[in-house]
Design an enzyme around this catalytic site. Sequence first.
Site, PDB file in Angstrom:
ATOM      1  N   ARG A 118     -24.071  14.915  -0.412  1.00 29.34           N
ATOM      2  CA  ARG A 118     -23.383  14.055  -1.358  1.00 29.34           C
ATOM      3  C   ARG A 118     -22.332  13.277  -0.587  1.00 29.34           C
ATOM      4  NH1 ARG A 118     -21.792  16.276  -7.230  1.00 29.34           N
ATOM      5  NH2 ARG A 118     -24.010  16.746  -7.161  1.00 29.34           N
TER       6      ARG A 118
ATOM      7  N   SER B 152     -24.545  12.969  -9.680  1.00 30.40           N
ATOM      8  CA  SER B 152     -24.027  13.612 -10.880  1.00 30.40           C
ATOM      9  C   SER B 152     -22.822  12.848 -11.449  1.00 30.40           C
ATOM     10  CB  SER B 152     -23.676  15.069 -10.563  1.00 30.40           C
ATOM     11  OG  SER B 152     -23.368  15.781 -11.734  1.00 30.40           O
TER      12      SER B 152
ATOM     13  N   ASP C 287     -22.852  14.324 -18.555  1.00 29.55           N
ATOM     14  CA  ASP C 287     -22.496  13.582 -17.350  1.00 29.55           C
ATOM     15  C   ASP C 287     -23.684  12.682 -16.994  1.00 29.55           C
ATOM     16  OD1 ASP C 287     -24.158  15.636 -16.578  1.00 29.55           O
ATOM     17  OD2 ASP C 287     -23.095  16.086 -14.725  1.00 29.55           O
TER      18      ASP C 287
ATOM     19  N   ASP D 185     -26.112  12.495 -14.899  1.00 32.75           N
ATOM     20  CA  ASP D 185     -27.469  13.009 -14.649  1.00 32.75           C
ATOM     21  C   ASP D 185     -27.883  14.046 -15.687  1.00 32.75           C
ATOM     22  OD1 ASP D 185     -25.703  14.935 -13.616  1.00 32.75           O
ATOM     23  OD2 ASP D 185     -27.201  15.691 -12.223  1.00 32.75           O
TER      24      ASP D 185
ATOM     25  N   ASP E 173     -26.980  17.021 -16.570  1.00 35.01           N
ATOM     26  CA  ASP E 173     -27.118  18.473 -16.365  1.00 35.01           C
ATOM     27  C   ASP E 173     -25.909  19.228 -16.904  1.00 35.01           C
ATOM     28  OD1 ASP E 173     -25.299  17.782 -14.376  1.00 35.01           O
ATOM     29  OD2 ASP E 173     -26.283  18.936 -12.799  1.00 35.01           O
ATOM     30  N   ARG E 174     -24.881  18.513 -17.347  1.00 33.70           N
ATOM     31  CA  ARG E 174     -23.703  19.181 -17.902  1.00 33.70           C
ATOM     32  C   ARG E 174     -23.416  18.627 -19.306  1.00 33.70           C
ATOM     33  NH1 ARG E 174     -18.852  19.757 -13.960  1.00 33.70           N
ATOM     34  NH2 ARG E 174     -18.678  17.527 -14.204  1.00 33.70           N
TER      35      ARG E 174
ATOM     36  N   THR F 214     -19.646  31.349  -7.020  1.00 31.89           N
ATOM     37  CA  THR F 214     -19.495  30.075  -7.722  1.00 31.89           C
ATOM     38  C   THR F 214     -20.681  29.156  -7.490  1.00 31.89           C
ATOM     39  OG1 THR F 214     -17.137  30.291  -7.327  1.00 31.89           O
ATOM     40  CG2 THR F 214     -17.914  28.148  -8.077  1.00 31.89           C
TER      41      THR F 214
END
Length: 570
Positions: free
Chosen positions: A61, A163, A320, A322, A324-325, A398
């Site tokens: 990223r 993202s 968000d 993309d 995924d959240r 995490t």
Amino acid sequence: MENTLPTTGDAKLDEAVKQWLRYDKNPKTVTLVQDLVKKGAVETLKKCFSSRMEFGTAGLRAAMGPGVASMNDLTIIQTTQGFCRYLEDSFGNLKERGVVIGYDARAHPPSGGSSKRFASLATAVFISQGVPVYLFSDITPTPFVPFTVSHLGLCAGIMVTASHNPKEDNGYKVYWENGAQIVSPHDRGISKAIEENLEPWPESWNTEEALKKPLLKDPYQDIHAKYFKAIQNHCHHREINKSSEVKIVHTSVHGVGHTFVQSAFKAFDLNPPYAVEEQKDPDPEFPTIKYPNPEEGEGVLTLSFALAEKEGASVVLANDPDADRLAVAEKQESGQWRVFSGNELGALLGWWMFRCWKQQNSDTAALKNLYMLSSTVSSKILRAIALKEGFHFEETLTGFKWMGNRASDLLAQGKTVLFAFEEAIGYMCSPSVLDKDGVSAAAIVGEMISYLATKNTSLSQQLTTIYNEYGYHISKTHLTTGYDNNQPDNKAVLPTSSSSQMITFTFSNGGVATMRTSGTEPKIKYYTELCAAPGNSDVTRLKKELDELVDAIVESFFEPQKNKLQPKPE
């Protein structure tokens, strides 16, 4: 052309620039580098060429632009060549099984980079080596890639997305054959293979030819149908959904989510959510918001609140870019909007998923095979629910890469993984996607809201009920900027490593505090939570106790270090 360029006076840098200009065939990034050399912009060139992007367990990223430190055509080709070689070494049947590649709507006109372009180049690399590629013909949410890996039994998946990062960024996210994000040692193995395959292979640039090959397949229609069929397994109140008059607003924050969340609501027989018109279509400029991150809360949701007020909607859902959240906000009786934290929504979804499971499973013996997961920096609420209800709860490191891989292991043992979440508004509500998924989560939250409405109960009221039953879990999350007294503003500017360090403290009063270094910024993140016993509902006192705990932690761990680093007076 390169021979006519002046030198920078730095031999190593000059060699890196020459190699770049030999390899790169993108006229925009070539011109940008040539112009920097002509201007003598040595410091900028060093930022572009001194160190290659680090390939970690989250893949890549970085900002789009020229040079090995950025996301661009050449670094995508080099990365994919290394990944392809690593997969060839890992799987004897790569050319039979293949890979899937998806992408979001990001674009960066100055460098000619875009998610679609990068996905096409990655496809050309694999096809040049005889590997079948399932390339989505249009933008998709990130969860579609791990779903496709699992559904089609592929060796790996790539999602080109940054993202919720700033608009200049892009990313390259990698999934293994189990449908979960890669973990070590795959990241190190891929990094090594990238370094060994830097020179572009003859056909790696030829996207036009690759896109005509029979090895290329478009999974869009098949996966679209199969995904929405799979998430219907988590629809338990279809009759309530059909008759529900609850009004919900949804924003995709200029990302890919609009079409897919509409389809998810349809799959659940829910009324379609009102879409925020200004934000429903993908736009890589993100014109209406400063940061495309719904975790930021109210600033990102301003237009959503306005539409909700206009339509009389009580709940706002936000993905968000993309998808995924998922973020959720609810209008309170006071007229104010409450944006739920990731931990609060995790509590609501955990309660809901277990309640629905329990309705379908009267045999209490099945509890011994039931699991929920969360990351170590997330609320311990699932642990409290599990202890009382008798199912298993596990904590992981995490990140969803750890929860996804642990879920994969449990599923292989015949266990049921009902739910997993992390405090950064990531939720896995279906084992068909071993990653966070904001599309299925949106529909499941929609059904939960419709059900609660039949009981004249709001999300906020239900959250209070959960805390009364399982104990209040009050949390605070914060970032502290790295300190460097060599910098004018004392803020650290050093590059950071993806291998972040972490330490957790458990206190006698039920408090838990975790501190970890950020993998992407020069910052320390700390997460604190006070876990009260069931029946202790003095929220004001609990919040005060948590505030005092946080103050003591900051004073003990951060202030002394900062003071030590302050320059002493002469």
